[in-house]
Design a protein around this motif. Sequence first.
Motif, PDB file in Angstrom:
ATOM      1  N   MET A   1       0.825  -1.192   0.000  1.00  0.00           N
ATOM      2  CA  MET A   1       0.000   0.000   0.000  1.00  0.00           C
ATOM      3  C   MET A   1       0.868   1.255   0.000  1.00  0.00           C
ATOM      4  N   ILE A   2       0.418   2.246  -0.758  1.00  0.00           N
ATOM      5  CA  ILE A   2       0.983   3.590  -0.672  1.00  0.00           C
ATOM      6  C   ILE A   2      -0.096   4.431   0.004  1.00  0.00           C
ATOM      7  N   HIS A   3       0.048   4.618   1.310  1.00  0.00           N
ATOM      8  CA  HIS A   3      -1.004   5.236   2.101  1.00  0.00           C
ATOM      9  C   HIS A   3      -1.037   6.747   1.920  1.00  0.00           C
ATOM     10  N   SER A   4      -2.234   7.303   1.991  1.00  0.00           N
ATOM     11  CA  SER A   4      -2.423   8.746   1.799  1.00  0.00           C
ATOM     12  C   SER A   4      -2.141   9.548   3.064  1.00  0.00           C
ATOM     13  N   GLY A   5      -2.450   8.968   4.239  1.00  0.00           N
ATOM     14  CA  GLY A   5      -2.311   9.689   5.500  1.00  0.00           C
ATOM     15  C   GLY A   5      -3.613  10.270   6.014  1.00  0.00           C
ATOM     16  N   ILE A   6      -4.739   9.817   5.484  1.00  0.00           N
ATOM     17  CA  ILE A   6      -6.030  10.396   5.866  1.00  0.00           C
ATOM     18  C   ILE A   6      -6.408  10.108   7.316  1.00  0.00           C
ATOM     19  N   TYR A   7      -5.894   9.032   7.900  1.00  0.00           N
ATOM     20  CA  TYR A   7      -6.334   8.628   9.234  1.00  0.00           C
ATOM     21  C   TYR A   7      -5.635   9.377  10.359  1.00  0.00           C
ATOM     22  N   TYR A   8      -4.518  10.030  10.063  1.00  0.00           N
ATOM     23  CA  TYR A   8      -3.698  10.580  11.135  1.00  0.00           C
ATOM     24  C   TYR A   8      -4.144  11.971  11.570  1.00  0.00           C
ATOM     25  N   LYS A   9      -3.846  12.272  12.809  1.00  0.00           N
ATOM     26  CA  LYS A   9      -4.244  13.547  13.408  1.00  0.00           C
ATOM     27  C   LYS A   9      -3.648  14.714  12.628  1.00  0.00           C
ATOM     28  N   PRO A  10      -4.472  15.672  12.214  1.00  0.00           N
ATOM     29  CA  PRO A  10      -3.964  16.826  11.473  1.00  0.00           C
ATOM     30  C   PRO A  10      -2.887  17.569  12.253  1.00  0.00           C
ATOM     31  N   GLU A  27       7.001   9.151  -6.865  1.00  0.00           N
ATOM     32  CA  GLU A  27       8.099   9.721  -7.648  1.00  0.00           C
ATOM     33  C   GLU A  27       9.251   8.728  -7.783  1.00  0.00           C
ATOM     34  N   PHE A  28       9.555   7.999  -6.694  1.00  0.00           N
ATOM     35  CA  PHE A  28      10.622   6.999  -6.716  1.00  0.00           C
ATOM     36  C   PHE A  28      10.291   5.893  -7.717  1.00  0.00           C
ATOM     37  N   CYS A  29       9.049   5.431  -7.693  1.00  0.00           N
ATOM     38  CA  CYS A  29       8.637   4.362  -8.603  1.00  0.00           C
ATOM     39  C   CYS A  29       8.695   4.823 -10.054  1.00  0.00           C
ATOM     40  N   VAL A  91     -10.587   8.798  -1.840  1.00  0.00           N
ATOM     41  CA  VAL A  91      -9.242   9.293  -1.557  1.00  0.00           C
ATOM     42  C   VAL A  91      -8.408   9.030  -2.808  1.00  0.00           C
ATOM     43  N   PHE A  92      -8.009  10.085  -3.485  1.00  0.00           N
ATOM     44  CA  PHE A  92      -7.435   9.939  -4.816  1.00  0.00           C
ATOM     45  C   PHE A  92      -5.961   9.543  -4.818  1.00  0.00           C
ATOM     46  N   SER A  93      -5.232   9.833  -3.753  1.00  0.00           N
ATOM     47  CA  SER A  93      -3.777   9.660  -3.785  1.00  0.00           C
ATOM     48  C   SER A  93      -3.293   8.296  -3.311  1.00  0.00           C
ATOM     49  N   THR A  94      -4.168   7.459  -2.788  1.00  0.00           N
ATOM     50  CA  THR A  94      -3.749   6.130  -2.329  1.00  0.00           C
ATOM     51  C   THR A  94      -3.328   5.270  -3.525  1.00  0.00           C
ATOM     52  N   GLY A  95      -2.304   4.452  -3.331  1.00  0.00           N
ATOM     53  CA  GLY A  95      -1.836   3.614  -4.420  1.00  0.00           C
ATOM     54  C   GLY A  95      -1.399   2.242  -3.962  1.00  0.00           C
ATOM     55  N   ILE A  96      -0.947   1.449  -4.903  1.00  0.00           N
ATOM     56  CA  ILE A  96      -0.449   0.106  -4.617  1.00  0.00           C
ATOM     57  C   ILE A  96       0.872  -0.089  -5.355  1.00  0.00           C
ATOM     58  N   VAL A  97       1.752  -0.896  -4.778  1.00  0.00           N
ATOM     59  CA  VAL A  97       3.051  -1.176  -5.370  1.00  0.00           C
ATOM     60  C   VAL A  97       3.556  -2.499  -4.806  1.00  0.00           C
ATOM     61  N   ASN A  98       4.381  -3.178  -5.577  1.00  0.00           N
ATOM     62  CA  ASN A  98       5.054  -4.379  -5.087  1.00  0.00           C
ATOM     63  C   ASN A  98       6.263  -3.916  -4.289  1.00  0.00           C
ATOM     64  N   TYR A  99       6.146  -3.942  -2.952  1.00  0.00           N
ATOM     65  CA  TYR A  99       7.209  -3.355  -2.138  1.00  0.00           C
ATOM     66  C   TYR A  99       8.477  -4.207  -2.138  1.00  0.00           C
ATOM     67  N   GLN A 100       8.363  -5.455  -2.547  1.00  0.00           N
ATOM     68  CA  GLN A 100       9.564  -6.276  -2.679  1.00  0.00           C
ATOM     69  C   GLN A 100      10.484  -5.668  -3.742  1.00  0.00           C
ATOM     70  N   GLN A 101       9.892  -5.174  -4.822  1.00  0.00           N
ATOM     71  CA  GLN A 101      10.686  -4.529  -5.861  1.00  0.00           C
ATOM     72  C   GLN A 101      11.264  -3.203  -5.381  1.00  0.00           C
ATOM     73  N   VAL A 102      10.490  -2.476  -4.578  1.00  0.00           N
ATOM     74  CA  VAL A 102      10.988  -1.223  -4.007  1.00  0.00           C
ATOM     75  C   VAL A 102      12.180  -1.506  -3.094  1.00  0.00           C
TER      76      VAL A 102
END
Length: 209
Positions: A1-10, A27-29, A91-102
């Motif tokens: 998961m590429i988390h957006s940060g929506i759950y955290y305290k502002p 950007e890294f990907c 939530v538009f900015s959430t994404g997915i990636v194979n973190y093993q490759q990262v």
Amino acid sequence: MIHSGIYYKPGSLKAQFCRNGCQSMVEFCRQYQIPHEVCGKIIVATQEKELPLLENLYQRGLQNGIPVARITAEEVRTIEPHVSCLAGVRVFSTGIVNYQQVGAKYAELMALQGADLRLNTKVMHIRDTADGQVIETNQGSFAARFLINCAGLYSDRVAQLGGANSPAKIVPFRGEYYELVPEKRYLVNTLIYPVPNPAFPFWGYISPK
């Protein structure tokens, strides 16, 4: 998961780091051509009592500077025809990636800069010296001028091995993951999350990948 940060305290460091990390991971990907998808996600309320919590998440997203939108049940169904709910937040900015490759790319880049990667190496003890620290492991001892603790779920235990007396404690929760068989993957198009239960410090989701 590429988390957006929506759950955290502002205003919190968690919110700031997660939002910035989401952007920098994409950007890294892109830079290193690692397959990823900014597919977004939908948080859905399925009960009346969840609607105020859903609104709180929407407001928190706005305060955290995250691209979010309220959507009706009908709008949810245009994205996810098989979802039944009362309302949703997109939530538009959430994404997915194979973190093993990262992780493999991180290791490659660090090796090019002279890093020495030791796998299957368990930290047994950390002791201070006049020049820094000595990390004693099951694969021998290593001296360092300074130590960065990135031990994930074990970071509190590693900190204790180094003599830190922090009241913070990591309490891990085991997650459950299910994979749709290929002929049923049309049922889910994006990431689908329930409204988090405020009684528990975690949340679940349904992923199409």
